[in-house]
Design an enzyme around this catalytic site. Sequence first.
Site, PDB file in Angstrom:
ATOM      1  N   HIS A  55       0.892  -1.154   0.000  1.00 23.90           N
ATOM      2  CA  HIS A  55       0.000   0.000   0.000  1.00 23.90           C
ATOM      3  C   HIS A  55       0.934   1.208   0.000  1.00 23.90           C
ATOM      4  CE1 HIS A  55      -3.188  -2.770   1.031  1.00 23.90           C
ATOM      5  NE2 HIS A  55      -2.628  -3.062   2.188  1.00 23.90           N
ATOM      6  N   GLN A  58       0.884   4.428   2.260  1.00 21.80           N
ATOM      7  CA  GLN A  58       1.141   4.328   3.690  1.00 21.80           C
ATOM      8  C   GLN A  58       2.589   4.623   4.059  1.00 21.80           C
ATOM      9  OE1 GLN A  58      -0.423   0.606   5.160  1.00 21.80           O
ATOM     10  NE2 GLN A  58      -2.454   1.005   4.313  1.00 21.80           N
ATOM     11  N   TYR A 117      -6.454   0.690  -2.954  1.00 18.82           N
ATOM     12  CA  TYR A 117      -7.833   0.992  -2.587  1.00 18.82           C
ATOM     13  C   TYR A 117      -8.075   2.481  -2.334  1.00 18.82           C
ATOM     14  CZ  TYR A 117      -5.941   0.413   2.208  1.00 18.82           C
ATOM     15  OH  TYR A 117      -5.187   0.493   3.353  1.00 18.82           O
ATOM     16  N   HIS A 194     -10.980  -6.546  -0.924  1.00 21.65           N
ATOM     17  CA  HIS A 194     -10.139  -6.041   0.156  1.00 21.65           C
ATOM     18  C   HIS A 194     -10.014  -7.031   1.293  1.00 21.65           C
ATOM     19  CE1 HIS A 194      -9.286  -3.936   3.942  1.00 21.65           C
ATOM     20  NE2 HIS A 194      -8.498  -3.163   3.214  1.00 21.65           N
ATOM     21  N   GLU A 227      -5.874 -11.738   9.332  1.00 24.46           N
ATOM     22  CA  GLU A 227      -4.716 -10.995   9.832  1.00 24.46           C
ATOM     23  C   GLU A 227      -4.808 -10.768  11.338  1.00 24.46           C
ATOM     24  OE1 GLU A 227      -2.461  -6.664   9.199  1.00 24.46           O
ATOM     25  OE2 GLU A 227      -4.322  -7.097   8.130  1.00 24.46           O
ATOM     26  N   HIS A 261      -1.290 -12.242   4.568  1.00 29.64           N
ATOM     27  CA  HIS A 261      -1.117 -12.444   6.010  1.00 29.64           C
ATOM     28  C   HIS A 261      -1.493 -13.865   6.428  1.00 29.64           C
ATOM     29  CE1 HIS A 261      -0.283  -8.236   6.210  1.00 29.64           C
ATOM     30  NE2 HIS A 261      -1.526  -7.881   5.918  1.00 29.64           N
ATOM     31  N   ASP A 312       3.992  -4.182   2.347  1.00 31.71           N
ATOM     32  CA  ASP A 312       2.724  -3.785   2.956  1.00 31.71           C
ATOM     33  C   ASP A 312       2.680  -2.301   3.300  1.00 31.71           C
ATOM     34  OD1 ASP A 312       0.238  -3.796   4.125  1.00 31.71           O
ATOM     35  OD2 ASP A 312       0.657  -5.344   5.584  1.00 31.71           O
TER      36      ASP A 312
END
Length: 428
Positions: A55, A58, A117, A194, A227, A261, A312
């Site tokens: 992602h 992030q 997303y 998702h 997760e 995960h 991630d």
Amino acid sequence: MNRDLTFRAVLRPDGLHADTTIRVDGAGRIAALTPGAPPYEGFLALPGMPNAHSHVFQRALAGFGEATGKDDSFWGWRRAMYGLANAVNAEQLSAIAKYAFAAMLREGFTRVAEFHYLHHGREGERGPEMSHAITDAAREVGIDLALLPAYYRTAGFDGSSAAAEQRRFAHDSVDDFLASVERLGSRAAGLAPHSLRAVPPGELAALVQGADDLLGDAAPLHIHVSEQEREVAECRERFGRSPIELLDEHVGLGPRWSLVHATHATAGERARIRESGAVVVLCPLTEAYLGDGLFEAHEHFVQGGVAAVGSDSNARISAVGELRALEYGQRLKDRRRARLSTDAGLGAPLWTWCAAGGGRATATAAGRIEVGAPADLLVLDAEGPAIAGHEPASALDAWLVGGDGRDIAAVYVGGRRCVDRVPVDLSR
């Protein structure tokens, strides 16, 4: 035009091969592997590591939210992430993505599966700008990208509508989402429901059919699953089964699925994952960062499961760092050494396992140095701080145990040298 790259050693699927020439064709693929001789292009060539879960936005959250708070868990972190997600515009996302993608290349990731997303504008307005910011950034930096648009509709397992802070993620229906994917055209490589929190299980089959229709029936499918312990408990309370059981029941696991995960998968679920050929995408640095827990990777490795790694949250971007955290996590859990090793040592089997799994997760031949695969290579520096004095047979172990990006001399994507480091001067 073909060109030849000769290395003192090359890590192929069956192990290390000394004095090897890699012939790269005009399309950037490996055309032949033959015995070679000096002069060498480099010391030890590994297959570039596919980053199977990112992602990228992030990355801008790293370093924030580390003070003690009321909820020091994944769920507290998620609220901080929403704050970032609702502030970033397309121009800012482009800058973040270029920074992070360049860091991935410098650290040995040669392609990335971007689980995307953050679709809409800051006020929820529709358009392709956020997706284009990512695809254009990857092209400018030179990393191969598999964009995986993510479908997100609900706020939880109860089917409630997406919350206000999730408005930039959410689509109104499967048809609404698929229409946006169709507008992306060739920029989309696969699809990503998702999670079972965000996607009602009854809509999974329509998503898979949409992927088949728009992208082909080999397009990769990725999902966050099991997760968090709370996630599993809420799913069982609502549906009487776990997220992995629910996914398998509605669409069936198989080789095109990547389960991101799967931290809290049961023994029976892990066996089912291996039986199906699905990929488990492990993100050890982020799973430690968020306090998720530890997947039973030693069992999965020994039993022949397929696994890949991903950066991630991108709080720390390092291919070798992900593998080190993966191995050391298993050592801490089992209180034993050499959990993901074989008689060939640690580095070669672990790198081979995760790189090949990353190729599977991106539905490509990446992650292997073999004829027909893309010429994606990471080259270690014989004078790197962690591996100086080592022969090829032990250099990869030394790098995995104690090295970092300073030990990387070069990175190639499709045969193009896109990272070229000045050698470390160990005399200083």
